[in-house]
Scaffold this motif. Structure first.
Motif, PDB file in Angstrom:
ATOM      1  N   ILE A 109       7.642  37.482 -75.505  1.00 47.60           N
ATOM      2  CA  ILE A 109       6.916  38.687 -75.905  1.00 47.60           C
ATOM      3  C   ILE A 109       5.442  38.592 -75.503  1.00 47.60           C
ATOM      4  O   ILE A 109       4.871  39.550 -74.982  1.00 47.60           O
ATOM      5  N   VAL A 110       4.842  37.422 -75.715  1.00 47.61           N
ATOM      6  CA  VAL A 110       3.397  37.273 -75.550  1.00 47.61           C
ATOM      7  C   VAL A 110       2.986  36.952 -74.115  1.00 47.61           C
ATOM      8  O   VAL A 110       2.082  37.592 -73.544  1.00 47.61           O
ATOM      9  N   GLU A 111       3.617  35.957 -73.508  1.00 43.78           N
ATOM     10  CA  GLU A 111       3.076  35.398 -72.267  1.00 43.78           C
ATOM     11  C   GLU A 111       3.210  36.285 -71.024  1.00 43.78           C
ATOM     12  O   GLU A 111       2.278  36.318 -70.206  1.00 43.78           O
ATOM     13  N   ALA A 113       3.012  39.528 -70.877  1.00 46.21           N
ATOM     14  CA  ALA A 113       1.944  40.533 -71.008  1.00 46.21           C
ATOM     15  C   ALA A 113       0.574  39.893 -70.799  1.00 46.21           C
ATOM     16  O   ALA A 113      -0.319  40.497 -70.182  1.00 46.21           O
ATOM     17  N   ALA A 114       0.404  38.667 -71.291  1.00 42.35           N
ATOM     18  CA  ALA A 114      -0.871  37.966 -71.108  1.00 42.35           C
ATOM     19  C   ALA A 114      -1.119  37.679 -69.629  1.00 42.35           C
ATOM     20  O   ALA A 114      -2.239  37.837 -69.127  1.00 42.35           O
ATOM     21  N   ALA A 115      -0.078  37.272 -68.910  1.00 47.51           N
ATOM     22  CA  ALA A 115      -0.226  36.988 -67.481  1.00 47.51           C
ATOM     23  C   ALA A 115      -0.584  38.262 -66.710  1.00 47.51           C
ATOM     24  O   ALA A 115      -1.387  38.227 -65.761  1.00 47.51           O
ATOM     25  N   GLU A 116      -0.002  39.366 -67.118  1.00 48.79           N
ATOM     26  CA  GLU A 116      -0.297  40.653 -66.489  1.00 48.79           C
ATOM     27  C   GLU A 116      -1.781  41.003 -66.647  1.00 48.79           C
ATOM     28  O   GLU A 116      -2.445  41.415 -65.691  1.00 48.79           O
ATOM     29  N   LEU A 117      -2.292  40.825 -67.864  1.00 54.48           N
ATOM     30  CA  LEU A 117      -3.716  41.066 -68.106  1.00 54.48           C
ATOM     31  C   LEU A 117      -4.594  40.081 -67.336  1.00 54.48           C
ATOM     32  O   LEU A 117      -5.627  40.453 -66.771  1.00 54.48           O
ATOM     33  N   ALA A 118      -4.170  38.814 -67.334  1.00 49.81           N
ATOM     34  CA  ALA A 118      -4.955  37.780 -66.660  1.00 49.81           C
ATOM     35  C   ALA A 118      -5.104  38.076 -65.170  1.00 49.81           C
ATOM     36  O   ALA A 118      -6.151  37.813 -64.571  1.00 49.81           O
ATOM     37  N   ALA A 171      -3.707  30.674 -78.559  1.00 51.34           N
ATOM     38  CA  ALA A 171      -3.662  29.624 -77.542  1.00 51.34           C
ATOM     39  C   ALA A 171      -3.203  28.281 -78.108  1.00 51.34           C
ATOM     40  O   ALA A 171      -2.452  27.546 -77.462  1.00 51.34           O
ATOM     41  N   GLY A 172      -3.678  27.947 -79.315  1.00 54.76           N
ATOM     42  CA  GLY A 172      -3.269  26.675 -79.901  1.00 54.76           C
ATOM     43  C   GLY A 172      -1.777  26.612 -80.139  1.00 54.76           C
ATOM     44  O   GLY A 172      -1.121  25.605 -79.840  1.00 54.76           O
ATOM     45  N   SER A 173      -1.214  27.700 -80.653  1.00 52.08           N
ATOM     46  CA  SER A 173       0.221  27.737 -80.931  1.00 52.08           C
ATOM     47  C   SER A 173       1.038  27.753 -79.645  1.00 52.08           C
ATOM     48  O   SER A 173       2.023  27.016 -79.514  1.00 52.08           O
ATOM     49  N   ILE A 174       0.641  28.606 -78.683  1.00 52.08           N
ATOM     50  CA  ILE A 174       1.375  28.670 -77.421  1.00 52.08           C
ATOM     51  C   ILE A 174       1.253  27.343 -76.676  1.00 52.08           C
ATOM     52  O   ILE A 174       2.232  26.827 -76.122  1.00 52.08           O
ATOM     53  N   GLY A 175       0.051  26.763 -76.695  1.00 52.60           N
ATOM     54  CA  GLY A 175      -0.147  25.483 -76.036  1.00 52.60           C
ATOM     55  C   GLY A 175       0.727  24.393 -76.641  1.00 52.60           C
ATOM     56  O   GLY A 175       1.306  23.572 -75.925  1.00 52.60           O
ATOM     57  N   THR A 218       6.167  34.889 -64.859  1.00 50.41           N
ATOM     58  CA  THR A 218       6.162  34.292 -66.197  1.00 50.41           C
ATOM     59  C   THR A 218       7.550  34.373 -66.822  1.00 50.41           C
ATOM     60  O   THR A 218       8.019  33.412 -67.439  1.00 50.41           O
ATOM     61  N   VAL A 219       8.198  35.521 -66.671  1.00 49.13           N
ATOM     62  CA  VAL A 219       9.555  35.676 -67.216  1.00 49.13           C
ATOM     63  C   VAL A 219      10.493  34.644 -66.588  1.00 49.13           C
ATOM     64  O   VAL A 219      11.276  33.982 -67.293  1.00 49.13           O
ATOM     65  N   ALA A 220      10.413  34.455 -65.270  1.00 48.76           N
ATOM     66  CA  ALA A 220      11.278  33.477 -64.599  1.00 48.76           C
ATOM     67  C   ALA A 220      10.986  32.062 -65.081  1.00 48.76           C
ATOM     68  O   ALA A 220      11.910  31.266 -65.317  1.00 48.76           O
ATOM     69  N   LEU A 221       9.707  31.751 -65.243  1.00 49.99           N
ATOM     70  CA  LEU A 221       9.308  30.423 -65.721  1.00 49.99           C
ATOM     71  C   LEU A 221       9.839  30.163 -67.123  1.00 49.99           C
ATOM     72  O   LEU A 221      10.391  29.090 -67.416  1.00 49.99           O
ATOM     73  N   LEU A 222       9.697  31.150 -67.994  1.00 52.21           N
ATOM     74  CA  LEU A 222      10.143  30.989 -69.379  1.00 52.21           C
ATOM     75  C   LEU A 222      11.663  30.920 -69.486  1.00 52.21           C
ATOM     76  O   LEU A 222      12.196  30.171 -70.310  1.00 52.21           O
TER      77      LEU A 222
END
Length: 234
Positions: A109-111, A113-118, A171-175, A218-222
């Motif tokens: 859900i998070v990553e 969308a975050a990559a898209e923004l990044a 970031a702490g939780s995702i990391g 990101t989706v493929a990586l996850l």
């Protein structure tokens, strides 16, 4: 200073030991922990160290202490499962498959969308940092502590590059999720699939300002990480 550091280390280690016992079910929800005096005597530490450790665990939602009734293990619904320490403790044992599935659902859900923004907002400095982290991952490999730390930095920088303070706060939780799922699958599997190519694709999309490509990478990586982690359970 040395005594302060030793005390901090002692209470952190005590919290870790008890925390692992709680999240792995040795102390199930509703059960009562031994008293401060007993815990201190068992471990050869002071009651002050035990008290600080219990305060730390209380702050993570794992325990609640009340006069006359002692220290009780809280229901799982009260645990701060996104706390980086709690995530680490979950992966010290054999995390339930449902927990791992939920963790990857959150990341999915998070990553992306975050990559898209990044890809739209990243700075040159952030790209440089991501590129260096990627080089470290490739050089040392994700089976090594150095490579795993670089992997964690890579994903952390993506969240920072969103310029969204609420996403950055995750970031702490995702990391921690990145680090511990990677460590877990390498610990459990002799030949997990290499994810460096997927990381390279993600970096290339972000560097090229390709928001849709960054989401897809990101989706493929996850998806690969999820499959490899789940295959390591049981």
């Amino acid at each position: 200073m040395t005594n302060d550091r030793n005390t901090a280390s002692a209470h952190a280690q005590t919290a870790r030991d008890i925390g692992i016992a709680i999240v792995t079910g040795r102390y199930p929800p509703g059960s009562i922990l031994p008293g401060e005096y007993d815990l201190a005597e068992q471990r050869g530490i002071s009651r002050g160290v035990v008290r600080e450790a219990l305060r730390m665990l209380s702050g993570k939602g794992l325990i609640v202490s009340k006069p006359k009734t002692g220290t009780r293990i809280c229901d799982r619904a009260r645990w701060n499962l996104l706390d980086p320490d709690v995530l680490a403790w979950m992966f010290e044992g054999e995390p339930p498959a449902g927990f791992v599935d939920n963790l990857f659902q959150l990341r999915m859900i998070v990553e992306p969308a975050a990559a898209e923004l990044a890809a739209q907002l990243r700075t040159g400095e952030q790209l440089s940092q991501m590129g260096h982290a990627l080089e470290e991952m490739a050089r040392h490999g994700l089976a090594s502590a150095t490579g795993q730390a670089a992997d964690q930095r890579f994903h952390h920088i993506i969240l920072e590059a969103t310029a969204n303070e609420l996403l950055v706060s995750l970031a702490g939780s995702i990391g921690a999720a990145v680090r511990w799922t990677t460590m877990f699958k390498h610990r459990k599997s002799r030949q997990p699939r290499d994810s460096i190519p997927q990381h390279r694709q993600l970096f290339g999309a972000i560097a090229g300002g390709d928001a849709a490509g960054a989401r897809e990478a990101t989706v493929a990586l996850l998806q690969q990480a999820r499959e490899d982690t789940q295959s390591s359970i049981g």
